[in-house]
Design an enzyme around this catalytic site. Structure first.
Site, PDB file in Angstrom:
ATOM      1  N   ARG A 183       1.375   7.100 -10.405  1.00 24.11           N
ATOM      2  CA  ARG A 183       0.489   7.006  -9.250  1.00 24.11           C
ATOM      3  C   ARG A 183      -0.656   8.025  -9.303  1.00 24.11           C
ATOM      4  O   ARG A 183      -1.761   7.752  -8.808  1.00 24.11           O
ATOM      5  CB  ARG A 183       1.300   7.202  -7.953  1.00 24.11           C
ATOM      6  CG  ARG A 183       0.499   6.946  -6.665  1.00 24.11           C
ATOM      7  CD  ARG A 183       1.414   6.945  -5.452  1.00 24.11           C
ATOM      8  NE  ARG A 183       0.731   6.536  -4.234  1.00 24.11           N
ATOM      9  CZ  ARG A 183       0.294   7.376  -3.293  1.00 24.11           C
ATOM     10  NH1 ARG A 183       0.479   8.686  -3.438  1.00 24.11           N
ATOM     11  NH2 ARG A 183      -0.323   6.923  -2.221  1.00 24.11           N
ATOM     12  N   ILE A 205      -5.725   4.894  -1.043  1.00 28.16           N
ATOM     13  CA  ILE A 205      -4.573   4.368  -1.752  1.00 28.16           C
ATOM     14  C   ILE A 205      -3.418   4.413  -0.760  1.00 28.16           C
ATOM     15  O   ILE A 205      -3.190   5.442  -0.114  1.00 28.16           O
ATOM     16  CB  ILE A 205      -4.261   5.183  -3.027  1.00 28.16           C
ATOM     17  CG1 ILE A 205      -3.066   4.591  -3.778  1.00 28.16           C
ATOM     18  CG2 ILE A 205      -4.046   6.649  -2.727  1.00 28.16           C
ATOM     19  CD1 ILE A 205      -2.795   5.272  -5.122  1.00 28.16           C
ATOM     20  N   SER A 206      -2.723   3.311  -0.575  1.00 27.29           N
ATOM     21  CA  SER A 206      -1.652   3.235   0.424  1.00 27.29           C
ATOM     22  C   SER A 206      -0.500   4.162   0.063  1.00 27.29           C
ATOM     23  O   SER A 206      -0.273   4.484  -1.100  1.00 27.29           O
ATOM     24  CB  SER A 206      -1.121   1.799   0.534  1.00 27.29           C
ATOM     25  OG  SER A 206      -2.115   0.920   0.994  1.00 27.29           O
ATOM     26  N   GLN A 207       0.257   4.580   1.090  1.00 23.11           N
ATOM     27  CA  GLN A 207       1.430   5.405   0.832  1.00 23.11           C
ATOM     28  C   GLN A 207       2.416   4.621  -0.039  1.00 23.11           C
ATOM     29  O   GLN A 207       2.502   3.393   0.044  1.00 23.11           O
ATOM     30  CB  GLN A 207       2.085   5.830   2.143  1.00 23.11           C
ATOM     31  CG  GLN A 207       2.782   4.712   2.891  1.00 23.11           C
ATOM     32  CD  GLN A 207       3.379   5.164   4.205  1.00 23.11           C
ATOM     33  OE1 GLN A 207       2.908   4.774   5.264  1.00 23.11           O
ATOM     34  NE2 GLN A 207       4.400   5.981   4.155  1.00 23.11           N
ATOM     35  N   PRO A 208       3.175   5.307  -0.877  1.00 25.02           N
ATOM     36  CA  PRO A 208       4.097   4.620  -1.784  1.00 25.02           C
ATOM     37  C   PRO A 208       5.054   3.666  -1.068  1.00 25.02           C
ATOM     38  O   PRO A 208       5.307   2.560  -1.563  1.00 25.02           O
ATOM     39  CB  PRO A 208       4.845   5.772  -2.455  1.00 25.02           C
ATOM     40  CG  PRO A 208       3.890   6.915  -2.392  1.00 25.02           C
ATOM     41  CD  PRO A 208       3.150   6.749  -1.104  1.00 25.02           C
TER      42      PRO A 208
END
Length: 219
Positions: A34, A60-63
């Site tokens: 990531r 970038i979205s949270q995992p």
């Protein structure tokens, strides 16, 4: 610096620890680096449980959200998937570990170029990126076994419904510019669909012909 330990802890605590159980999704999250999808100055934060800026007023979205949306597609492997909103390229990279082909649409050229470069660098050869209005989908490559939308829309664009295979799934945040409900829509037949709400969420707005206009709506 070796980020493999940080990535393993992310998967254990933020993914499996929060209920993500699909083994295909878990393995994909273990593999994809990531930190490569954000600026180097943010690498130390790349495996934390929060979104991060990627420039152009995008994130970038949270995992966990990436894993949840991927799991909601109920993939078996080998599918053809449409992603709306390439952004950093991280969601496409996760999908690429599971499915045969990812078609990803991005409206911001700088993000599309950077995502292409990173995806190539880490060996994701089964991702096609198109610079276009994502709200109209990708008609020439339809139908798709699944469609995943990584931006909040005021409604469900009809193009997405039409570009799903029978049995295909659409995962999309729908609501206001500031907060949405993540929905899963399954195509049951030519004109029949099943819709369910998954959870409340917050995404950047989906800009385009069948989404928001630039600067439109309350934040």
């Amino acid at each position: 610096m070796d980020y493999s330990i940080a990535r393993r802890l992310m998967v254990e605590r933020q993914i499996v620890g929060r209920g993500i159980h699909d083994p295909l999704v878990v393995e994909a999250m273990k593999k994809v680096p990531r930190h490569r999808f954000v600026e180097e100055a943010l690498w130390a934060q790349a495996y934390s449980d929060n979104p991060l800026p990627i420039g152009e007023k995008q994130t970038i979205s949270q995992p966990y959200m990436v894993a949840l949306m991927t799991q909601a597609l109920e993939l078996k492997g080998g599918e053809k998937i449409l992603e709306i909103g390439t952004g950093s390229g991280y969601q496409a990279a996760i999908l690429s570990q599971i499915v045969s082909r990812v078609y990803s649409v991005e409206r911001i050229s700088a993000l599309a170029r950077r995502a292409r470069r990173v995806l190539d660098d880490i060996g994701c050869r089964n991702v096609n990126i198109k610079l276009s209005d994502g709200t109209i989908g990708w008609e020439t490559e339809a139908p798709f076994d699944g469609i995943i939308v990584t931006a909040g829309s005021p409604k469900v664009p009809s193009h997405y419904l039409e570009q799903l295979t029978i049995g295909g799934r659409l995962i999309i945040p729908v609501g206001g510019r500031g907060c949405q409900v993540l929905k899963r829509i399954v195509r049951l037949g030519q004109v029949d669909y099943k819709e369910e709400d998954l959870l409340d969420c917050r995404f950047v707005p989906l800009i385009g012909k069948d989404g928001w206009s630039e600067g439109e709506g309350p934040l």
